[in-house]
Design an enzyme around this catalytic site. Sequence first.
Site, PDB file in Angstrom:
ATOM      1  N   ASP A 243       0.867  -1.179   0.000  1.00  0.00           N
ATOM      2  CA  ASP A 243       0.000   0.000   0.000  1.00  0.00           C
ATOM      3  C   ASP A 243       0.902   1.226   0.000  1.00  0.00           C
ATOM      4  O   ASP A 243       1.691   1.423   0.923  1.00  0.00           O
ATOM      5  CB  ASP A 243      -0.886  -0.031   1.254  1.00  0.00           C
ATOM      6  CG  ASP A 243      -1.816   1.178   1.363  1.00  0.00           C
ATOM      7  OD1 ASP A 243      -1.763   2.057   0.484  1.00  0.00           O
ATOM      8  OD2 ASP A 243      -2.582   1.227   2.338  1.00  0.00           O
ATOM      9  N   ASP A 249       4.113  10.961   2.588  1.00  0.00           N
ATOM     10  CA  ASP A 249       4.066  11.679   3.860  1.00  0.00           C
ATOM     11  C   ASP A 249       5.167  11.193   4.802  1.00  0.00           C
ATOM     12  O   ASP A 249       5.745  11.987   5.552  1.00  0.00           O
ATOM     13  CB  ASP A 249       2.700  11.500   4.515  1.00  0.00           C
ATOM     14  CG  ASP A 249       1.591  12.196   3.744  1.00  0.00           C
ATOM     15  OD1 ASP A 249       1.894  13.178   3.033  1.00  0.00           O
ATOM     16  OD2 ASP A 249       0.434  11.757   3.843  1.00  0.00           O
TER      17      ASP A 249
END
Length: 299
Positions: A243, A249
Site C-alpha cells: 500500500d 508523507d
Amino acid sequence: MITVFGSINMDLVATTPRLPKPGETVAGTGFATAAGGKGANQALAARRAGAEVRMVGAVGRDEFAGPALDLLDKAGAILSAVARVDGPTGTALILVGGDGENMIAVVPAANGTVSAAQAESAIEGMQDGDILMVQQEVPAGSVEAALKSAKARGVRTVLNIAPLIPETEDLAALADIVIANETEFERLVGRDNLTGEEREQILLDMHGKTGQILIVTLGADGVIAAEGGTLHRTKGLKIVPVDTVGAGDTFCGYLAASLDAGLAFGDALRRAAVAGSLACLKAGAQPSIPVAADVTASL
C-alpha cells in the site's frame, strides 16, 4: 522542534484486486479505517523519526475526532493547538489496488476551517532554527499566512505541494524546501512527460534562480533533489509494495526530522527515502509509518 500545520483526517480504506475504471464497479476484498490527513501523517512520521513535534489543525465534534488523533497522541506529539470545531472531522476515501497503487478522494470538513489567524498564532512561539512543515489540504490563504509568518521569524519552512491547487505556484515560491512527486513537479513547471534529463536540468535551473531546496520523489526510482548547487540522487529499498498511501508523507516527515537533528542533506534524503519504502509494506497511512529503529536497521 517541528511544527506541522495541516490536515487531520480519518481514512476509510477499501482494497480491491485492481483499481476501477471510470464508471466501473469492482468487488472489494477488504475494508479498514485508519487515522490520516497529510498534516497528521507527516507529523507522526517526524515524531516516529525522533523529533519533537507540534500539530496545528482542526477536527470536528464527531466520532472520528478521537481516533484521528489517537496515534499522534500515543506517539507524544503536542496537540494543544488542534482546534475542535462544530461539524465533522475531515475524511479521505481511499481505494487500494492489488499492485499497491491507490485512488483518493478527500473531504476537508474541519480542515476547511483552519484559518490564517490560527496559523499566525501557532507560529508566534516558534524560534529561529525551528522547522514549519505544511501541505495543501487546508485553505490556501492559511498556508500562505503560515509560510509568511514563519519567514518573518527566521523559521525554516518545508512545503509539500500536495494536493495541487491553483495557488501552488505562488505558495511554492514562499518555502525554503519544496517537495513534489513527479506528476506534481511537471504541473508546477508546466511541462508534461519530462525525460529524466529534462527533469534534472529544470530542477537545477529553478534551484539556481531561487536558492530553494527542491525535491522530487520518483516512486520506485528514488528521489532527486537540488541543494547547495548540486543534484542529489538517492533510492529507497527494493520492495514489493502492499500500500503506497503513506509513503510520500513518511518521506516528508522523516526528511524534516532528519534535518532538524542536524544530519547532512544527503544523509537526510537517504534516510527519508528508506523510510518511505518501509511505509509501503503495511496497509494504512499512519499504521504503516516505520519507527526510527526500523529505518536505521534498513540503512
